[in-house]
Design an enzyme around this catalytic site. Structure first.
Site, PDB file in Angstrom:
ATOM      1  N   GLU A 175      -9.906  18.830   5.787  1.00  0.00           N
ATOM      2  CA  GLU A 175      -8.394  19.239   5.398  1.00  0.00           C
ATOM      3  C   GLU A 175      -8.125  19.330   4.074  1.00  0.00           C
ATOM      4  O   GLU A 175      -7.938  18.479   3.330  1.00  0.00           O
ATOM      5  CB  GLU A 175      -7.775  17.831   6.071  1.00  0.00           C
ATOM      6  CG  GLU A 175      -6.041  18.026   5.593  1.00  0.00           C
ATOM      7  CD  GLU A 175      -5.336  16.997   6.039  1.00  0.00           C
ATOM      8  OE1 GLU A 175      -5.919  15.946   6.634  1.00  0.00           O
ATOM      9  OE2 GLU A 175      -4.054  17.007   6.094  1.00  0.00           O
ATOM     10  N   LYS A 217      -8.471  21.909   9.160  1.00  0.00           N
ATOM     11  CA  LYS A 217      -7.115  21.396   9.182  1.00  0.00           C
ATOM     12  C   LYS A 217      -6.385  21.824   7.939  1.00  0.00           C
ATOM     13  O   LYS A 217      -6.304  21.207   6.934  1.00  0.00           O
ATOM     14  CB  LYS A 217      -7.161  19.823   9.416  1.00  0.00           C
ATOM     15  CG  LYS A 217      -5.519  19.259   9.428  1.00  0.00           C
ATOM     16  CD  LYS A 217      -5.433  17.679   9.820  1.00  0.00           C
ATOM     17  CE  LYS A 217      -4.132  17.309   9.758  1.00  0.00           C
ATOM     18  NZ  LYS A 217      -3.969  16.078  10.582  1.00  0.00           N
ATOM     19  N   GLY A 260       2.855  18.910   7.263  1.00  0.00           N
ATOM     20  CA  GLY A 260       2.977  18.819   5.825  1.00  0.00           C
ATOM     21  C   GLY A 260       4.420  18.935   5.387  1.00  0.00           C
ATOM     22  O   GLY A 260       4.651  19.398   4.310  1.00  0.00           O
ATOM     23  N   GLY A 261       5.473  18.402   6.255  1.00  0.00           N
ATOM     24  CA  GLY A 261       6.715  18.265   5.586  1.00  0.00           C
ATOM     25  C   GLY A 261       7.690  19.145   6.382  1.00  0.00           C
ATOM     26  O   GLY A 261       8.771  19.127   6.192  1.00  0.00           O
TER      27      GLY A 261
HETATM   28  P1  13P Z   1       1.587  15.907   8.449  1.00  0.00           P
HETATM   29  O1  13P Z   1       1.470  16.538   9.891  1.00  0.00           O
HETATM   30  O2  13P Z   1       2.585  14.742   8.708  1.00  0.00           O
HETATM   31  O3  13P Z   1       1.281  16.492   7.517  1.00  0.00           O
HETATM   32  O4  13P Z   1       0.368  14.904   8.674  1.00  0.00           O
HETATM   33  C1  13P Z   1      -1.037  15.535   8.942  1.00  0.00           C
HETATM   34  C2  13P Z   1      -2.122  14.676   8.298  1.00  0.00           C
HETATM   35  O5  13P Z   1      -2.931  13.950   8.934  1.00  0.00           O
HETATM   36  C3  13P Z   1      -2.060  14.564   6.819  1.00  0.00           C
HETATM   37  O6  13P Z   1      -3.175  14.352   6.180  1.00  0.00           O
END
Ligand code: 13P
Length: 336
Positions: A175, A217, A260-261
């Site tokens: 990620e 991701k 991501g917000g």
């Molecule tokens: P969000 O979808 O809230 O961004 O979280 C995903 C996540 O695992 C961030 O590391």
């Protein structure tokens, strides 16, 4: 087909996605504070167990990312949490990084830590039932960032992590998150994200990673939160697909976006557009934290004993995301 590839496909196929329930105690406390629920281990488990034992979980979710505290907790039915998850046919996963710390040499940026002792921690998590893992590298956009140093050092850490995870027989989620914060344009997000992802794959290849046994991701390509040049979901889809087509080797089984917000509906609509226009061979699905849990958390906070009601809210959200992962979502469906 390798064992790792099978696990990845089990998590991502048929419109299924990933529930990212791996908030650290600090982050979960912020989320619970925002809805005025005390952040105790019992309350954190109560909310999460409501999601894990929902119908939506069985129908729409392929994998759940847990946090260290949760993977060691016991459900109300006296099952371990990974066991509860596995019995619904879902693959348990675990966040294994120990967080983003100040990057020496570029102190306004972050480097994700957690490599020390990782091999041993992975063995413990495997024994507890985890079959996939997550590590998040984080990058800011500004006129000077992300720096070459942050792009290089985070990619290197992600590759070393991925290598240890595969050695232990689990699928690493890689990620690299380029944050939405800032007033930058979508074009800048495209350029920076492309550079970040390209470097990650250079390092993954250098570390002899089996690319058919990882899940990427990434963030979607969006204008910054405070930008006045917002783009449509069609444009988000076009730019996101172009970025991934140009920088991701075709061997990987799939891509699971972070939210991501973005709001729940934005994250769903954008994923739907991506799938409608998907001209790649990759599965494109979700690995959402906030965009799967926000409404359920708000609902639950009003009466933390109302598990059934909370599950209904979650089921709807997961259903919408799974429709989006197949390009079958619509605004009408959303409001039904
Ligand atoms: P969000 O979808 O809230 O961004 O979280 C995903 C996540 O695992 C961030 O590391």
């Amino acid at each position: 087909m390798s064992e790792l590839n099978k696990i990845a496909l089990k998590i991502l196929s048929n419109g299924k996605g990933i529930l990212a329930a791996d908030e650290s105690i600090g982050t979960m406390t912020k989320r619970l504070d925002s809805v005025n629920v005390p952040s105790t281990p019992e309350n954190r488990l109560l909310f999460r167990e409501a999601l894990f034992s929902s119908d939506g979980m069985k129908e729409f979710i392929g994998g759940v990312i847990l946090y260290d505290e949760t993977i060691k907790q016991t459900s109300s039915s006296k099952k371990s949490i990974p066991e509860l998850i596995s019995t619904t046919g879902v693959v348990p996963g675990i966040k294994v990084d120990t967080g983003a710390k100040i990057l020496a040499g570029s102190v306004e940026e972050k480097i994700t830590e957690g490599l020390d002792g990782l091999r041993e921690r992975l063995q413990t998590y495997y024994k507890l039932g985890a079959r996939f893992t997550k590590w998040r590298g984080v990058y800011n956009i500004s006129n000077k960032f992300p720096s070459k140093l942050s792009i290089h050092s985070n990619a290197h850490a992600l590759a070393r992590y991925a290598s240890l995870v595969q050695e232990c027989g689990m699928v690493p989620i890689v990620e690299p998150e380029v944050l939405m914060d800032g007033s930058h344009s979508a074009e800048i997000c495209f350029n920076k994200t492309s550079e970040v992802i390209k470097k990650c794959f250079e390092e993954l290849i250098l570390h002899n990673i089996d690319l058919s046994g990882i899940i990427l991701k990434p963030n979607m390509i969006l204008a910054g939160v405070t930008s006045d040049k917002k783009i449509s979901s069609e444009e988000v889809a076009k730019l996101t697909l172009k970025c991934l087509k140009e920088n991701v080797p075709s061997d990987i089984p799939g891509i699971a976006f972070l939210s991501g917000g973005q709001t729940e509906v934005e994250a769903t609509e954008n994923l739907n557009s991506i799938n409608k226009h998907n001209n790649t061979n990759f599965i494109m699905t979700y690995s959402y934290g906030r965009a799967l849990q926000q409404s359920a958390l708000k609902f639950w906070s009003k009466d933390i004993k109302n598990i059934e009601g909370t599950q209904k809210v979650f089921n709807h959200r997961a259903n919408m995301c799974t429709h989006a992962a197949q390009g079958k979502w619509s605004a009408e469906l959303e409001s039904k």
